[in-house]
Write a protein that holds these residues in place. Structure first.
Motif, PDB file in Angstrom:
ATOM      1  N   THR A 221       6.161   1.546  -3.046  1.00 50.96           N
ATOM      2  CA  THR A 221       4.863   0.885  -3.071  1.00 50.96           C
ATOM      3  C   THR A 221       5.036  -0.579  -3.417  1.00 50.96           C
ATOM      4  O   THR A 221       5.811  -0.919  -4.307  1.00 50.96           O
ATOM      5  N   ALA A 223       2.481  -4.068  -4.171  1.00 52.57           N
ATOM      6  CA  ALA A 223       1.140  -4.639  -4.323  1.00 52.57           C
ATOM      7  C   ALA A 223       1.309  -6.141  -4.489  1.00 52.57           C
ATOM      8  O   ALA A 223       1.948  -6.592  -5.442  1.00 52.57           O
ATOM      9  N   GLY A 233      -1.860  -4.056  -0.575  1.00 52.90           N
ATOM     10  CA  GLY A 233      -0.886  -3.036  -0.925  1.00 52.90           C
ATOM     11  C   GLY A 233      -0.361  -2.298   0.284  1.00 52.90           C
ATOM     12  O   GLY A 233      -1.059  -2.132   1.292  1.00 52.90           O
ATOM     13  N   LEU A 278      -3.710   4.168  -4.082  1.00 50.86           N
ATOM     14  CA  LEU A 278      -3.304   2.767  -4.014  1.00 50.86           C
ATOM     15  C   LEU A 278      -4.522   1.853  -3.983  1.00 50.86           C
ATOM     16  O   LEU A 278      -4.541   0.806  -4.637  1.00 50.86           O
ATOM     17  N   LEU A 282      -5.324  -1.042  -6.807  1.00 51.72           N
ATOM     18  CA  LEU A 282      -5.562  -2.443  -6.476  1.00 51.72           C
ATOM     19  C   LEU A 282      -6.906  -2.923  -7.037  1.00 51.72           C
ATOM     20  O   LEU A 282      -7.011  -4.038  -7.561  1.00 51.72           O
TER      21      LEU A 282
END
Length: 316
Positions: A221, A223, A233, A278, A282
């Motif tokens: 992942t 971001a 992201g 996700l 964010l």
């Protein structure tokens, strides 16, 4: 069981009490500041069990840091007190709103002498997430190797490793910083750069291509913080989310915004490390960052869980 363990340098912070330049201020207030401890405080206020591990001098500034973090319910059982090296100190000049001038005094500090042999399994065995930043590897001769060992050991013990590059060019030359940080990306699962940091490391290119190149190095992942524009992201399967920034009418002090973002983001990760949202991570990161830049202090106005959810709180 700890939700998150953070490892890094925390310093004593001295700031003018009056609204005037540092050089003309006769009195200073004292506090603390450090990227990883800021994240630990933010997560603690959001209801997560957090541990901060650092190396402090056996001096009054170290005592200040310990008592402040203890008061924020951050677990400190693995902190090292060093009788031979002092606690770092920095000064912040904030008589103008926005980005303050900051002056660091950290050479030869307790944090600068970390080395790989200091890393212990019991730092991690009762935790689920490790969070570190690119500040630690810049502090001393062996602190890059120390950072690597922390990340490698945490990952081997099943922790999810989060890494924020948090680039400080006052600490090291650009080429050395770039080489070191690129080597650390491959050791993390979650990478949290700002857009300018991502461009420094990978060049100026479309954000999706930036994120894809980061993912190819190893994280599942990424971001990317976009300032007032929000955050972007991407996951390993290349699914993406873009979350707009929160509207902020009056920016007071931008220091600590990235740490606040990390706190909000990781609070959602901690809810379900394998299958966290996700998009929600964010959103919470953006919200935390927007709150912090509206007041003075690296961590003092980080919100509680009730506050970030918009629930009116009558007492603290």
């Amino acid at each position: 069981m700890m939700d998150i363990v953070t490892i890094g340098e925390t310093m004593a912070l001295l700031t003018p009490i009056e609204e005037r330049p540092l050089k003309y201020s006769p009195t200073l207030s004292k506090s603390i500041g450090g990227a990883e401890s800021n994240v630990a405080i933010g997560l603690s206020r959001l209801g997560k069990k957090t541990r901060w591990i650092g190396r402090l001098g056996k001096d009054p500034f170290g005592d200040l840091i310990m008592s402040t973090l203890a008061g924020e319910n951050v677990e400190l059982s693995k902190v090292v007190r060093d009788e031979s090296h002092p606690t770092s100190v920095y000064f912040k000049d904030i008589y103008r709103a926005g980005e303050p001038a900051v002056y660091y005094y950290r050479k030869g500090s307790a944090s600068s002498v970390w080395n790989p042999d200091h890393v212990k399994e019991d730092w991690f065995i009762d935790s689920r997430i490790l969070h570190m930043t690119g500040i630690t590897p810049a502090l001393g001769e062996e602190t890059l190797s120390f950072t690597m060992e922390c990340m490698i050991m945490a990952k081997s013990l099943g922790l999810t490793v989060s890494f924020d590059p948090n680039i400080r060019f006052k600490l090291w030359e650009e080429e050395r910083a770039k080489k070191a940080l690129l080597s650390l990306i491959s050791l993390c699962d979650i990478f949290l750069p700002g857009i300018e940091e991502a461009q420094f490391l990978f060049g100026e290119k479309p954000i999706e291509l930036l994120a894809k190149e980061i993912i190819e190095l190893g994280p599942h992942t990424v971001a990317i913080k976009l300032g007032k524009a929000g955050a972007f992201g991407m996951r390993k399967d290349e699914s993406t989310f873009t979350v707009p920034g929160e509207k902020v009418a009056n920016i007071i002090d931008t220091v600590g915004a990235g740490d606040a973002f990390a706190s909000g983001f990781l609070a959602i990760v901690a809810e379900d490390v394998q299958n966290f949202s996700l998009e929600k991570a964010l959103e919470w990161g953006n919200r935390m960052g927007a709150i912090v830049i509206q007041g003075k202090g690296d961590w003092e106005i980080l919100p509680t869980l009730e506050e970030i959810k918009g629930i009116k709180q009558t007492s603290r």
